[in-house]
Design an enzyme around this catalytic site. Sequence first.
Site, PDB file in Angstrom:
ATOM      1  N   ASN A  62      12.963  -8.176 -10.787  1.00 50.73           N
ATOM      2  CA  ASN A  62      12.357  -7.058 -11.518  1.00 50.73           C
ATOM      3  C   ASN A  62      12.978  -5.738 -11.087  1.00 50.73           C
ATOM      4  OD1 ASN A  62      10.915  -7.616  -9.096  1.00 50.73           O
ATOM      5  ND2 ASN A  62       9.135  -6.479  -9.801  1.00 50.73           N
ATOM      6  N   CYS A  73      10.932  -6.977 -16.180  1.00 50.24           N
ATOM      7  CA  CYS A  73      10.577  -8.146 -15.356  1.00 50.24           C
ATOM      8  C   CYS A  73      11.822  -8.965 -15.003  1.00 50.24           C
ATOM      9  CB  CYS A  73       9.634  -9.064 -16.122  1.00 50.24           C
ATOM     10  SG  CYS A  73       8.020  -8.370 -16.456  1.00 50.24           S
ATOM     11  N   GLU A  75      12.335 -12.109 -15.258  1.00 45.47           N
ATOM     12  CA  GLU A  75      12.702 -13.139 -16.245  1.00 45.47           C
ATOM     13  C   GLU A  75      13.594 -12.560 -17.338  1.00 45.47           C
ATOM     14  OE1 GLU A  75       9.753 -12.396 -15.037  1.00 45.47           O
ATOM     15  OE2 GLU A  75       8.396 -14.120 -14.961  1.00 45.47           O
ATOM     16  N   CYS A 115       7.466 -11.632 -21.396  1.00 43.34           N
ATOM     17  CA  CYS A 115       8.488 -12.592 -20.953  1.00 43.34           C
ATOM     18  C   CYS A 115       8.294 -13.956 -21.611  1.00 43.34           C
ATOM     19  CB  CYS A 115       8.467 -12.718 -19.434  1.00 43.34           C
ATOM     20  SG  CYS A 115       9.107 -11.236 -18.635  1.00 43.34           S
TER      21      CYS A 115
HETATM   22  N1  THU Z   1       6.791  -8.940 -13.006  1.00 43.47           N
HETATM   23  C1  THU Z   1       7.873  -9.746 -13.198  1.00 43.47           C
HETATM   24  O1  THU Z   1       9.015  -9.372 -12.908  1.00 43.47           O
HETATM   25  N2  THU Z   1       7.654 -10.978 -13.702  1.00 43.47           N
HETATM   26  C2  THU Z   1       6.430 -11.497 -13.982  1.00 43.47           C
HETATM   27  O2  THU Z   1       6.356 -12.637 -14.417  1.00 43.47           O
HETATM   28  C3  THU Z   1       5.223 -10.710 -13.748  1.00 43.47           C
HETATM   29  C4  THU Z   1       5.440  -9.295 -13.345  1.00 43.47           C
HETATM   30  C5  THU Z   1       7.024  -7.617 -12.408  1.00 43.47           C
HETATM   31  C6  THU Z   1       6.822  -6.432 -13.312  1.00 43.47           C
HETATM   32  C7  THU Z   1       6.538  -5.334 -12.309  1.00 43.47           C
HETATM   33  O3  THU Z   1       7.764  -4.822 -11.819  1.00 43.47           O
HETATM   34  C8  THU Z   1       5.846  -6.052 -11.160  1.00 43.47           C
HETATM   35  O4  THU Z   1       6.137  -7.426 -11.321  1.00 43.47           O
HETATM   36  C9  THU Z   1       4.339  -5.858 -11.135  1.00 43.47           C
HETATM   37  O5  THU Z   1       3.782  -6.120 -12.379  1.00 43.47           O
END
Ligand code: THU
Length: 161
Positions: A62, A73, A75, A115
């Site tokens: 992320n 995110c 993903e 995602c």
């Molecule tokens: N986040 C992800 O990268 N993937 C996920 O599946 C859930 C959330 C990140 C977004 C943000 O930078 C942090 O986690 C908190 O929400």
Amino acid sequence: MDKKKFEFAYEVYDDSSKLNEQDAWLLNEARQVTQQAYAPYSNFHVGAVAILENGEVVAGTNQENASYPVGTCAERVLLGTLATLHPKVPIVSMAISYNSKEVKSDHPISPCGMCRQALLEYEGRVQKPIRLILGGMEGEIFLIQSASLLLPLAFSSSELK
Ligand code: THU
């Protein structure tokens, strides 16, 4: 009136020692790559690593922004990189993990709604399911046979043509 219901089955493992060798390796890579996340605002470091049908491995983390909604995110960072470096190559499995100073990383997290939609689009593009391996730095692991199972009644490209 008709009532319909969705059900989906997924596998739950006590810890990574119960996974097959490739899945355990991939989850370990996702755990390691959380270190590359840029998450100074949430302190929630997410790592995603995919193994492709051609054996290549692609990772994403992320990447947050002072303007919060700009953050992306892990993903979707992974999917963008993958579609650029290895266009049209199906993903066999994707492991997703996380680490945080603020919460214990002892259970799986699953991809956010945006995602899920992006993962579904990639499955549609290459016509292959993405197996998801979800786990924290320790604890239970979920194995889901296709990302599409996480998004029932999804909106997809078939509506547009
Ligand atoms: N986040 C992800 O990268 N993937 C996920 O599946 C859930 C959330 C990140 C977004 C943000 O930078 C942090 O986690 C908190 O929400």
